[in-house]
Write an enzyme that holds these catalytic residues in place. Sequence first.
Site, PDB file in Angstrom:
ATOM      1  N   HIS A 102     100.473  12.531  91.731  1.00 49.01           N
ATOM      2  CA  HIS A 102      99.264  12.005  91.229  1.00 49.01           C
ATOM      3  C   HIS A 102      98.019  12.732  91.459  1.00 49.01           C
ATOM      4  O   HIS A 102      98.214  13.585  92.900  1.00 49.01           O
ATOM      5  CB  HIS A 102      98.736  11.142  92.060  1.00 49.01           C
ATOM      6  CG  HIS A 102      98.050  10.207  90.627  1.00 49.01           C
ATOM      7  ND1 HIS A 102      96.364  10.653  90.894  1.00 49.01           N
ATOM      8  CD2 HIS A 102      98.118   8.896  90.239  1.00 49.01           C
ATOM      9  CE1 HIS A 102      95.847  10.272  89.665  1.00 49.01           C
ATOM     10  NE2 HIS A 102      97.080   9.245  89.350  1.00 49.01           N
ATOM     11  N   GLU A 174      99.337  12.955  83.251  1.00 54.12           N
ATOM     12  CA  GLU A 174      98.401  12.591  83.176  1.00 54.12           C
ATOM     13  C   GLU A 174      97.453  13.669  83.085  1.00 54.12           C
ATOM     14  O   GLU A 174      97.475  14.072  84.396  1.00 54.12           O
ATOM     15  CB  GLU A 174      98.566  12.018  84.335  1.00 54.12           C
ATOM     16  CG  GLU A 174      99.479  11.020  84.578  1.00 54.12           C
ATOM     17  CD  GLU A 174      98.721   9.703  85.060  1.00 54.12           C
ATOM     18  OE1 GLU A 174      99.043   8.446  84.719  1.00 54.12           O
ATOM     19  OE2 GLU A 174      98.458   9.934  86.351  1.00 54.12           O
TER      20      GLU A 174
END
Length: 257
Positions: A102, A174
């Site tokens: 992430h 993302e």
Amino acid sequence: MSPLWIGTSWKMTKTLAEGRVWAEGLRDHLASEHGGQAPSGVQPFVIPSFTATTAVRGVLGEDSPVLLGVQNAHWEDEGAWTGEVSVPQARDAGAQVVEIGHSERREHFGETVKTTRLKVAAALRHGLTPLLCIGESAEVKDAGGSSAFILEQAAGALEGLSAEELARVVIAYEPIWAIGEKGRPATVEELVEPFAALGEQYSGRVMGLLYGGSVNLDNAAELLGIEHVAGLFVGRTAWKLEGYLELLRIAEAHAAS
Ligand code: 13P
């Protein structure tokens, strides 16, 4: 069609009591509305903080249709790695999915392409699903380099995998500029090209390509309509159970359309 993956990472939020209430609500909703199954055409997943993993597994039960994940795991199986949690430990706590790379971990905790590669391999080695997150900064986007950047991140993390291993990987795109309170929701137009690039490289070869970053109840349906988008990875909107349940409904309707 493969199910649409609709899930949330709680990031660093929720006490145990809050996490249990959320998980109980989801379990009870699936029991009353879906006979204890996942909504048709949808693969739900939830990624609590480490401390809540076993509690959420306990609430959902062993046979839950909701996949349970952890937000990170170390690449070694055990040893002197203070503060870390291994994939076997995550599996022991009930996790089936390992989130890897992430952008918040890349930015604040030194996650690199090399460590993402080691972690993807560790997850696969132990039969867990790696959920590899990739995404470019606003600077890279403004310079026109989004697709090249994310393809390089993905290739670096997935280097050396067999076709069978690759087929067990989920990728979440993302963009950093779209994530969190400081982010702004991406438009469909902005996402078409990166997903075309990802689709060309990975469509049919990985388990799924997800989108994440300021997903909300107003944009979820149109995001699911982008070619190659096979699910949504959601933060804030899903932290309240009502938001997550509404996302499940939107995905179920999309899968049926
Ligand atoms: P938000 O939905 O809060 O922007 O977070 C997205 C995300 O980072 C999911 O991993």
